[in-house]
Design an enzyme around this catalytic site. Sequence first.
Site, mmCIF file in Angstrom:
data_model
loop_
_atom_site.group_PDB
_atom_site.id
_atom_site.type_symbol
_atom_site.label_atom_id
_atom_site.label_comp_id
_atom_site.label_asym_id
_atom_site.label_seq_id
_atom_site.Cartn_x
_atom_site.Cartn_y
_atom_site.Cartn_z
ATOM 1 N N ASP A 1 -2.801 99.167 -11.606
ATOM 2 C CA ASP A 1 -2.396 99.118 -12.886
ATOM 3 C C ASP A 1 -1.153 99.331 -12.867
ATOM 4 O O ASP A 1 0.025 99.917 -12.973
ATOM 5 C CB ASP A 1 -3.081 99.566 -13.537
ATOM 6 C CG ASP A 1 -2.943 99.952 -15.535
ATOM 7 O OD1 ASP A 1 -2.133 99.118 -15.323
ATOM 8 O OD2 ASP A 1 -2.892 100.674 -15.747
ATOM 9 N N GLY B 1 2.181 98.257 -14.658
ATOM 10 C CA GLY B 1 2.838 98.225 -15.949
ATOM 11 C C GLY B 1 4.532 98.316 -16.427
ATOM 12 O O GLY B 1 4.901 98.079 -15.093
ATOM 13 N N ILE C 1 -3.128 91.773 -21.106
ATOM 14 C CA ILE C 1 -4.321 92.002 -19.894
ATOM 15 C C ILE C 1 -4.462 93.869 -20.490
ATOM 16 O O ILE C 1 -6.074 93.989 -19.969
ATOM 17 C CB ILE C 1 -3.901 91.647 -19.223
ATOM 18 C CG1 ILE C 1 -5.458 91.076 -18.163
ATOM 19 C CG2 ILE C 1 -3.252 92.698 -17.819
ATOM 20 C CD1 ILE C 1 -5.817 90.639 -18.288
ATOM 21 N N ASP C 2 -3.648 94.498 -20.529
ATOM 22 C CA ASP C 2 -3.892 96.395 -20.173
ATOM 23 C C ASP C 2 -4.930 95.630 -21.179
ATOM 24 O O ASP C 2 -5.853 97.086 -21.177
ATOM 25 C CB ASP C 2 -2.681 97.305 -20.627
ATOM 26 C CG ASP C 2 -1.957 96.904 -21.628
ATOM 27 O OD1 ASP C 2 -1.990 95.041 -22.315
ATOM 28 O OD2 ASP C 2 -0.990 97.016 -22.225
ATOM 29 N N THR D 1 4.335 102.382 -22.380
ATOM 30 C CA THR D 1 6.224 101.528 -22.487
ATOM 31 C C THR D 1 6.191 101.111 -24.335
ATOM 32 O O THR D 1 7.212 102.140 -24.997
ATOM 33 C CB THR D 1 6.469 101.078 -21.846
ATOM 34 O OG1 THR D 1 6.176 101.159 -20.266
ATOM 35 C CG2 THR D 1 7.761 100.187 -22.392
#
Length: 239
Positions: A6, A8, A92-93, A117
């Site tokens: 993942d 970020g 997409i997260d 964030t």
Amino acid sequence: MNLTIDIGNTHTKLGFFDGLELQSTQKFSSSETIPWQSIIDSYKIKHSILSKVGNDQSDLETLYKNTQCLKAHHQLQLPFTSDYDPFENLGIDRVVGLAAAAHLFSRENVLIIDAGTCITYDLVTANAHHIGGVISPGLMMRYQAMHRFTHQLPNLELKEPSSFPPTNTDEAMHHGVISSVVAEIKAFISRFETSIPTFRIILTGGDAGFLSKRVKNGILADENFIAIGLNLLLETNKS
């Protein structure tokens, strides 16, 4: 062994899974070099899945060459439908979080709050239908905005505030950032309750642990929720 990645805006988070069981996690800052080959060899990684909302790491090619690597995207087989328009603009997260909620809590309404964030709020119904969501600035973004867009406010890190009311600038900023986020979360929970009165609440993301004890009871805090969702998508979409 499965590896979830993942990427970020500030960190890259790795999850190591034996089937559906999470074995361990690792976290790297966006400025660190990740030793992909060492990780692949040490954990005997066969399959991996990549979700990216931040900058690429320079050596991701190692993943593609040495594992069966799937990049998370909107055309994967997903366990939910969505009203988002266009669907491809849904981060997409957020897609991964919705997939995890729809799979893990089928037949339940679920609100996923991802505090990273940015803070995102997404509601998926018991019929596995995403009815929409919200995006707002996260904790550190609020600190940084006050510093960058003024001439005198300092650049602070997240810290537990002192007793109220604050009597200096640092404490005033801590209270302003943290109290505003907590109030926002509570307000959006109430706002979503006007659409669907009852739902499970999942709080995830890097700031989930810090925020979980400051918002209403009954919230499940799980910093590994996105990793679990990625692994579920990997298992579902393996070629």
